[in-house]
Design a protein around this motif. Structure first.
Motif, PDB file in Angstrom:
ATOM      1  N   ALA A   1     -17.091  68.179  40.601  1.00  0.00           N
ATOM      2  CA  ALA A   1     -16.774  67.140  39.619  1.00  0.00           C
ATOM      3  C   ALA A   1     -17.922  66.967  38.626  1.00  0.00           C
ATOM      4  O   ALA A   1     -19.087  67.184  38.966  1.00  0.00           O
ATOM      5  CB  ALA A   1     -16.491  65.820  40.330  1.00  0.00           C
ATOM      6  N   PRO A   2     -17.621  66.544  37.405  1.00  0.00           N
ATOM      7  CA  PRO A   2     -18.672  66.355  36.403  1.00  0.00           C
ATOM      8  C   PRO A   2     -19.470  65.070  36.580  1.00  0.00           C
ATOM      9  O   PRO A   2     -20.470  64.872  35.892  1.00  0.00           O
ATOM     10  CB  PRO A   2     -17.880  66.329  35.087  1.00  0.00           C
ATOM     11  CG  PRO A   2     -16.546  65.782  35.467  1.00  0.00           C
ATOM     12  CD  PRO A   2     -16.278  66.325  36.842  1.00  0.00           C
ATOM     13  N   ASN A   3     -19.062  64.188  37.504  1.00  0.00           N
ATOM     14  CA  ASN A   3     -19.699  62.882  37.604  1.00  0.00           C
ATOM     15  C   ASN A   3     -20.732  62.770  38.714  1.00  0.00           C
ATOM     16  O   ASN A   3     -21.321  61.710  38.903  1.00  0.00           O
ATOM     17  CB  ASN A   3     -18.641  61.796  37.819  1.00  0.00           C
ATOM     18  CG  ASN A   3     -17.694  62.108  38.944  1.00  0.00           C
ATOM     19  OD1 ASN A   3     -16.984  63.090  38.876  1.00  0.00           O
ATOM     20  ND2 ASN A   3     -17.673  61.276  39.976  1.00  0.00           N
ATOM     21  N   GLY A   4     -21.005  63.845  39.454  1.00  0.00           N
ATOM     22  CA  GLY A   4     -22.028  63.765  40.492  1.00  0.00           C
ATOM     23  C   GLY A   4     -22.204  65.074  41.219  1.00  0.00           C
ATOM     24  O   GLY A   4     -21.230  65.831  41.363  1.00  0.00           O
TER      25      GLY A   4
ATOM     26  N   ASP B   1     -19.782  65.476  44.294  1.00  0.00           N
ATOM     27  CA  ASP B   1     -18.400  65.056  44.098  1.00  0.00           C
ATOM     28  C   ASP B   1     -17.500  66.230  43.734  1.00  0.00           C
ATOM     29  O   ASP B   1     -17.939  67.221  43.147  1.00  0.00           O
ATOM     30  CB  ASP B   1     -18.317  64.003  42.983  1.00  0.00           C
ATOM     31  CG  ASP B   1     -19.071  62.739  43.343  1.00  0.00           C
ATOM     32  OD1 ASP B   1     -19.059  62.371  44.529  1.00  0.00           O
ATOM     33  OD2 ASP B   1     -19.672  62.131  42.442  1.00  0.00           O
TER      34      ASP B   1
ATOM     35  N   VAL C   1     -13.285  67.238  42.306  1.00  0.00           N
ATOM     36  CA  VAL C   1     -12.162  66.711  41.545  1.00  0.00           C
ATOM     37  C   VAL C   1     -11.004  67.704  41.642  1.00  0.00           C
ATOM     38  O   VAL C   1     -11.218  68.919  41.714  1.00  0.00           O
ATOM     39  CB  VAL C   1     -12.550  66.480  40.068  1.00  0.00           C
ATOM     40  CG1 VAL C   1     -13.002  67.780  39.407  1.00  0.00           C
ATOM     41  CG2 VAL C   1     -11.399  65.861  39.274  1.00  0.00           C
TER      42      VAL C   1
END
Length: 234
Positions: free
Chosen positions: A152-155, A158, A160
Motif C-alpha cells: 500500500a502507498p500509505n505505510g 500495509d 491494499v
C-alpha cells in the motif's frame, strides 16, 4: 526475494516520468518521453559493465507512447537499440516496437488465481470484447491483471487490494515470465518465447452475465511454458 514471478532475478530500477510537471495528467498536459529514453540509455550503460551471464535481458515499462507525443523519436530509437542488443522491452507499445501482442485478464476477487478457469476479460475491456462479438487475436498472450493485493502507498507494512487493474500490472508479469525463461535457456529470444507461450496457453469457456459462452485464450500457463522452453535445449 520471495515474491513475484521471478524472485531470483536481479532487478535494476530507474525512476522516470512521462510528465514534465511532476505527475500531472490534467487535460491539455502533454507527456514527455525523453526521460524514459534517458532511463533506458542508463540501463544500457549499466548492462555494458555486467558479466555476460548476468546481463539485463528484459526491460519492463508500464507506459506506452504515440507518434504525436514529445520524445517519441527518442524513446523509439533507444528501445530499438536495446532490442538490437538482445533485450526484450515490454511496454504498452510492444505491438509497435516488436510486433507482439498481449492482453490483461480479470478475475472475481475470491476466485483461485492459480486456476485458468477463474479468469475473464479484463474489467476495462470486457464491454468492448462483448460489443465486438468476443473476438481476440489468437497470437496475443493473455495474462493476469485485475484483483491484485499489493504493497500500500500509505505505510511500509500495509497492503491494499485493487479490484480493477490495467496493462501496467500485466507488463511486469510478462517481464518476470521472460526472466524465468532466460534462466532456463540463456539463448531464448522474445519471438520464440511468445510463440511457446501461445502454444502452451490454455483456452477456456467464459460465460457472461447473459448466459452466453465465449472462448477465451490462450491464457498463459507458466509451468507448461517453462517445460517447453527447457525441452528445446539440446
Amino acid at each position: 526475494r520471495t515474491v513475484g514471478v521471478a524472485p531470483e532475478a536481479d532487478v535494476y530500477y530507474i525512476g522516470a516520468t512521462a510528465s514534465s510537471r511532476g505527475l500531472s495528467r490534467l487535460p491539455g498536459h502533454e507527456r514527455e518521453f525523453r526521460w524514459y529514453a534517458r532511463a533506458v540509455e542508463r540501463l544500457l550503460e549499466i548492462n555494458r559493465t555486467l558479466p555476460a551471464g548476468n546481463r539485463i535481458r528484459v526491460i519492463s515499462m508500464s507506459v506506452g507512447w504515440s507518434p504525436k507525443e514529445s520524445g517519441y523519436d527518442a524513446i523509439t530509437r533507444v528501445v530499438q537499440d536495446a532490442q538490437a542488443q538482445g533485450i526484450l522491452v515490454i511496454s504498452s507499445s510492444i505491438k509497435d516496437t516488436r510486433g507482439l501482442y498481449f492482453h490483461g485478464l480479470g478475475r472475481p476477487p475470491l476466485a483461485d488465481p492459480e486456476n485458468a478457469d477463474s479468469y475473464e476479460p479484463g474489467s476495462f475491456w470486457k464491454g468492448r470484447f462483448l460489443a465486438d462479438g468476443g473476438d481476440l487475436r489468437r497470437e496475443a498472450i493473455l495474462v493476469p491483471m485485475d484483483s491484485r493485493t499489493t504493497a500500500a502507498p500509505n505505510g511500509p507494512g500495509d497492503y491494499v487490494f485493487y479490484r480493477t487493474g490495467g496493462w501496467s500490472w500485466s507488463i511486469p508479469y510478462l517481464a518476470g515470465l521472460y526472466a524465468l525463461g532466460v534462466q532456463v535457456d540463456p539463448e531464448l529470444d522474445p519471438e520464440t518465447f511468445w510463440r511457446l507461450a501461445v502454444a502452451t496457453g490454455r483456452d477456456i469457456t467464459w460465460t457472461d452475465d447473459r448466459g452466453q459462452d465465449h472462448q477465451l485464450g490462450p491464457i498463459v500457463q507458466p509451468v507448461p511454458l517453462i517445460e517447453a522452453i527447457r525441452s528445446r535445449k539440446p
